[in-house]
Design a protein around this motif. Sequence first.
Motif, PDB file in Angstrom:
ATOM      1  N   ARG A 150       0.946  -1.129  -0.079  1.00  0.00           N
ATOM      2  CA  ARG A 150      -0.110   0.015   0.056  1.00  0.00           C
ATOM      3  C   ARG A 150       1.020   1.408   0.132  1.00  0.00           C
ATOM      4  O   ARG A 150       1.860   1.454   0.816  1.00  0.00           O
ATOM      5  CB  ARG A 150      -1.091  -0.048   1.256  1.00  0.00           C
ATOM      6  N   PHE A 151       0.454   2.095  -0.991  1.00  0.00           N
ATOM      7  CA  PHE A 151       1.612   3.366  -1.200  1.00  0.00           C
ATOM      8  C   PHE A 151       0.328   4.672  -0.813  1.00  0.00           C
ATOM      9  O   PHE A 151      -0.690   4.592  -1.243  1.00  0.00           O
ATOM     10  CB  PHE A 151       2.176   3.474  -2.477  1.00  0.00           C
ATOM     11  N   VAL A 152       0.955   5.583   0.014  1.00  0.00           N
ATOM     12  CA  VAL A 152       0.162   6.840   0.265  1.00  0.00           C
ATOM     13  C   VAL A 152       1.039   7.886  -0.254  1.00  0.00           C
ATOM     14  O   VAL A 152       2.152   7.993  -0.219  1.00  0.00           O
ATOM     15  CB  VAL A 152       0.223   6.863   1.911  1.00  0.00           C
ATOM     16  N   VAL A 153       0.215   8.562  -0.679  1.00  0.00           N
ATOM     17  CA  VAL A 153       0.654   9.984  -1.531  1.00  0.00           C
ATOM     18  C   VAL A 153       0.199  11.025  -0.441  1.00  0.00           C
ATOM     19  O   VAL A 153      -1.142  11.142  -0.184  1.00  0.00           O
ATOM     20  CB  VAL A 153       0.183  10.285  -2.846  1.00  0.00           C
ATOM     21  N   GLN A 154       0.938  12.077   0.033  1.00  0.00           N
ATOM     22  CA  GLN A 154       0.656  13.002   0.698  1.00  0.00           C
ATOM     23  C   GLN A 154       1.190  14.424  -0.071  1.00  0.00           C
ATOM     24  O   GLN A 154       1.942  14.419  -0.570  1.00  0.00           O
ATOM     25  CB  GLN A 154       1.314  13.004   2.030  1.00  0.00           C
ATOM     26  N   GLU A 155       0.362  15.336   0.225  1.00  0.00           N
ATOM     27  CA  GLU A 155       0.799  16.592  -0.088  1.00  0.00           C
ATOM     28  C   GLU A 155       0.936  16.793  -1.614  1.00  0.00           C
ATOM     29  O   GLU A 155       1.616  17.577  -2.277  1.00  0.00           O
ATOM     30  CB  GLU A 155       1.897  17.489   0.815  1.00  0.00           C
ATOM     31  N   ALA A 156      -0.264  15.923  -2.260  1.00  0.00           N
ATOM     32  CA  ALA A 156      -0.116  16.107  -3.710  1.00  0.00           C
ATOM     33  C   ALA A 156      -0.363  17.613  -4.134  1.00  0.00           C
ATOM     34  O   ALA A 156      -1.468  18.343  -3.552  1.00  0.00           O
ATOM     35  CB  ALA A 156      -1.251  15.250  -4.363  1.00  0.00           C
ATOM     36  N   ARG A 157       0.197  18.048  -5.115  1.00  0.00           N
ATOM     37  CA  ARG A 157       0.044  19.579  -5.510  1.00  0.00           C
ATOM     38  C   ARG A 157       0.533  19.638  -7.010  1.00  0.00           C
ATOM     39  O   ARG A 157       1.122  18.783  -7.568  1.00  0.00           O
ATOM     40  CB  ARG A 157       0.868  20.260  -4.805  1.00  0.00           C
ATOM     41  N   THR A 158       0.095  20.591  -7.845  1.00  0.00           N
ATOM     42  CA  THR A 158       0.486  20.868  -9.393  1.00  0.00           C
ATOM     43  C   THR A 158       1.853  21.055  -9.297  1.00  0.00           C
ATOM     44  O   THR A 158       2.550  21.842  -8.707  1.00  0.00           O
ATOM     45  CB  THR A 158      -0.405  22.027  -9.901  1.00  0.00           C
ATOM     46  N   ASP A 159       2.410  20.355 -10.024  1.00  0.00           N
ATOM     47  CA  ASP A 159       4.077  20.540 -10.377  1.00  0.00           C
ATOM     48  C   ASP A 159       4.297  21.502 -11.548  1.00  0.00           C
ATOM     49  O   ASP A 159       4.133  21.438 -12.770  1.00  0.00           O
ATOM     50  CB  ASP A 159       4.484  19.112 -11.027  1.00  0.00           C
ATOM     51  N   PHE A 160       4.354  22.745 -11.078  1.00  0.00           N
ATOM     52  CA  PHE A 160       4.544  23.993 -12.263  1.00  0.00           C
ATOM     53  C   PHE A 160       5.702  23.962 -12.713  1.00  0.00           C
ATOM     54  O   PHE A 160       5.540  24.563 -13.965  1.00  0.00           O
ATOM     55  CB  PHE A 160       4.566  25.380 -11.218  1.00  0.00           C
ATOM     56  N   CYS A 161       6.778  23.242 -12.502  1.00  0.00           N
ATOM     57  CA  CYS A 161       8.022  23.062 -13.360  1.00  0.00           C
ATOM     58  C   CYS A 161       7.658  22.343 -14.679  1.00  0.00           C
ATOM     59  O   CYS A 161       8.359  22.512 -15.636  1.00  0.00           O
ATOM     60  CB  CYS A 161       8.896  22.273 -12.434  1.00  0.00           C
ATOM     61  N   LYS A 162       6.799  21.454 -14.687  1.00  0.00           N
ATOM     62  CA  LYS A 162       6.200  20.507 -15.683  1.00  0.00           C
ATOM     63  C   LYS A 162       5.251  21.083 -16.766  1.00  0.00           C
ATOM     64  O   LYS A 162       4.864  20.683 -17.739  1.00  0.00           O
ATOM     65  CB  LYS A 162       6.041  19.164 -15.677  1.00  0.00           C
ATOM     66  N   LEU A 163       4.608  22.339 -16.320  1.00  0.00           N
ATOM     67  CA  LEU A 163       3.408  22.836 -17.206  1.00  0.00           C
ATOM     68  C   LEU A 163       3.873  23.805 -18.177  1.00  0.00           C
ATOM     69  O   LEU A 163       4.988  24.306 -17.974  1.00  0.00           O
ATOM     70  CB  LEU A 163       2.592  23.513 -16.010  1.00  0.00           C
TER      71      LEU A 163
END
Length: 163
Positions: A150-163
């Motif tokens: 089981r993997f947990v993702v925390q603090e997911a946010r838009t990656d502005f560097c790749k946009l």
Amino acid sequence: MMTQLARFRKRINEVIPLTRSLAVELVAYDGRQLLVSAPLEPNHNHQGTAFGGSLYSVAVVSAWGLVELLLADAGLTGNILIQSGEMDYLEPVEGDFYALCTLTDENLMRRFHKSLARYGKGRLNLTAQIFRGEASLTSGTKPLAAFRGRFVVQEARTDFCKL
């Protein structure tokens, strides 16, 4: 334009230094599967077969890496943690090997993305299987080991560097 897999290949040894010692290679990613290979030579035990810790580590890299790439495909970054994991060692691995982690449940994926969007966190239960031989996204053989985690993702946010 560099693909998500190519970007991830460039940084995997920095973010997980153990992958250098294991000689891990990120072979293929198709948006739902990540294929990771490793040679027997730096990963063998005293009996000349693959060391259980190496098999576990390569399987975890394939599952963790799949989550990382799924986030990147969605234009997101986040803290990816393994919450739990277990490995079944079914047969000795007597040569070069690879781990294949596949996300097959479309509903699970929708719930994961919905949770990321709503709460900035999410969970995925993944399975990675270990096979011997030449790495392939469509293995016709039975697995020699299987990892479930089981993997947990925390603090997911838009990656502005790749946009």
